[in-house]
Design an enzyme around this catalytic site. Sequence first.
Site, short mmCIF file in Angstrom:
data_model
loop_
_atom_site.label_atom_id
_atom_site.label_comp_id
_atom_site.label_asym_id
_atom_site.label_seq_id
_atom_site.Cartn_x
_atom_site.Cartn_y
_atom_site.Cartn_z
CG HIS A 140 -2.13 -0.93 0.96
ND1 HIS A 140 -3.40 -0.66 1.44
CD2 HIS A 140 -2.23 -2.11 0.30
CE1 HIS A 140 -4.22 -1.64 1.09
NE2 HIS A 140 -3.52 -2.53 0.39
CG HIS A 177 -5.13 -11.31 -2.57
ND1 HIS A 177 -6.17 -10.91 -3.38
CD2 HIS A 177 -4.75 -10.21 -1.87
CE1 HIS A 177 -6.42 -9.62 -3.17
NE2 HIS A 177 -5.57 -9.17 -2.26
#
Length: 722
Positions: free
Chosen positions: A98, A264
């Site tokens: 992020h 993920h």
Amino acid sequence: MDGNDAKSGGKCPVMHGAITETGTSVMDWWPKSLNLDILSQHDTKVNPLTGFDYREEVKKLDFDAVRRDLTALMTDSQDWWPADWGHYGGLFIRMSWHAAGTYRMADGRGGAGTGNQRFAPLNSWPDNANLDKARRLLWPIKKKYGNRLSWADLTVLAGTVAYESMGLKTFGFGFGREDIWAPEKDIYWGSEKEWLTDLRYPTKEDRTSLENPLAAVVMGLIYVNPQGVGGTPDPVKTAHDVRETFARMAMDDEETVALTAGGHTVGKAHGNGNAAMVGPDPEGASLEEAGLGWMINSTRSVGRDTVTSGLEGAWTTHPTKWDGGFFHLLLKYDWELVKSPAGAWQWQPINIEPEDMPVDVEDPTIRRMPMMTDADMAMKADPAYRAISERFAKDQAAFSDAFARAWFKLTHRDMGPKVRYLGPWVPSEDLIWQDPVPAGSSAWNVDAVKAKIAASGLSVSDMVATAWDSARSFRGSDKRGGANGARIRLAPQKHWEGNEPARLARVLSVLDPIAKAAGASLADVIVLAGNLGVEQAAKAAGHAVSVPFHAGRGDATDAQTDADSFDVLEPLADGFRNWMKKDYAVTAEELLLDRAQLMDLTAHEMTCLIGGMRVIGTNHGGTKHGQFTDRVGALTTDFFTGLTDMGYKWVPKGSNLYDLVDRKTGAVKWTATRADLVFGSNSILRAYAEVYAQDDNAGKFVKDFVAAWSKVMDADRFDLRA
């Protein structure tokens, strides 16, 4: 009497609003005023390490010790913020991602290169919920290594080491990111005033209409809405958003699939609770929260009780292990829509086999249902993404390599050329997205080449404008562009309207043979010619100067140039050459500020350069706007004296054109644009202009212009500062 006596009614001795959000700034009073803050946002007065050279100090870091400490941290420190499955890897990876994932190719802004995630608004973005805990977990390591390890480097390194600790062979790592000490005000995150809303699509049905330079689809998210476009699940539609937003981050389809799956493969989403119970973000939290946010004080706020995105569950069977589990579950099962305990849309497998279910984050005797976001399902629903997913599912080595390379690109794209990477783990391979430039030679006679240029018949304006166009593409945001490489002679730059292709070709046809005969790079000769033009202009104004020159630039080839990625560097306006490709919603002076900031110029340097470029005669297309001189080609202060002469009144002739009319005779003396007249109308810029308009500062102006010019010409010479 003090302010708290009885007569004063117990008045607070502090000026209310002066140091809080209730204060009234100049921009509050006059919201349409030109805001120059982006040209002075990182003033040395806010830097507690003034004079400190991080790029030299980080070379002294015990790199292996840092890696060992980070690896140990992945499974240690389980007291105040226990890790899921006893491993912080997923949390640190999300933090690194992020931080880096805010990068957007259009203007090169964002990214992890400055440690900006520590500050608002990023530290309190909804999509960054609970990443404040990741940075606090890293504090003991930052404290231990101190100034030799920046937060910016540590933030990215933590995620990279997390992957290594879970079994991935990473591609490498480069140190050298220097911390800032205040939020980056130059980054436009969107016009929305509320989190998780969007006003960035002129046509919401056309997902490619996302407002430039933005890459995220919603205010406060890094990429796309995990629940689907507008919060409505539809993997086919979401695939369009994924493709657009990842392309704006300079990723192709294969990199997008690799990053989505690889991101993920580890960790989980958190939505096992009532989202309404989550407390304020760090910037809005009360003082006793010690700078942390998103706390659920009615529960433990960790483990099974954590609420972050609102989605709940892991993506893979073994969320602390690097493997192909993402593709195994995605492709093996059919999936159905359900809602998480926090009320978010997500997908879960139908009739999953128990052995494919991950264990509970706290109790390994309990199996939990995995999940996929709408963006994950897009990897299966979109034909191109599915083909790549199926290939990766069959070839784990190819997937691991593709992800390692994409992760390296994600976390290093905003660092610029490889010469800026420091440390022992820098990969030897040159990658095209690093804009490689071969080493140039300095073993040639500069004075002899200079003499040949002087005798070539090129005008001062030709030499200065060509050098400027070559150098002005530099962006301090991601360290791309600039004169090194002479890419102005290659596609796409040689075709850019702002570079005046016909004039450019004529000038290069003169300079190229001179460079080849001398054994010099064309990149060097272009800059040397510009320097010569400045010296000749100064001499014409009565000042003898020598413009500093540093040989050693190289000439890039077409094979070393990713033409598509260079398209975004095309100038659509250049106030320094008084040019706009067309009329835009923003004003000419706002476009000028944006370019000046990308070039790392201060307001003072911008003012000086504008004044000099005008009188030298470098306007695009040879226009006379803003020259304010009868001595074009001489580096005089005439621009500033004409601008501040109250003998003329400014008469609008269109949205971006003005006449300067003699008040006595009514005759038009000069013409100008908004990019000229703002230096006489804006109070701050006028203060700078008045310095140069004074009778005693002609010499100072030439000296300052040469310094600012040299800064632009050498902006991409990282080899001089390594």
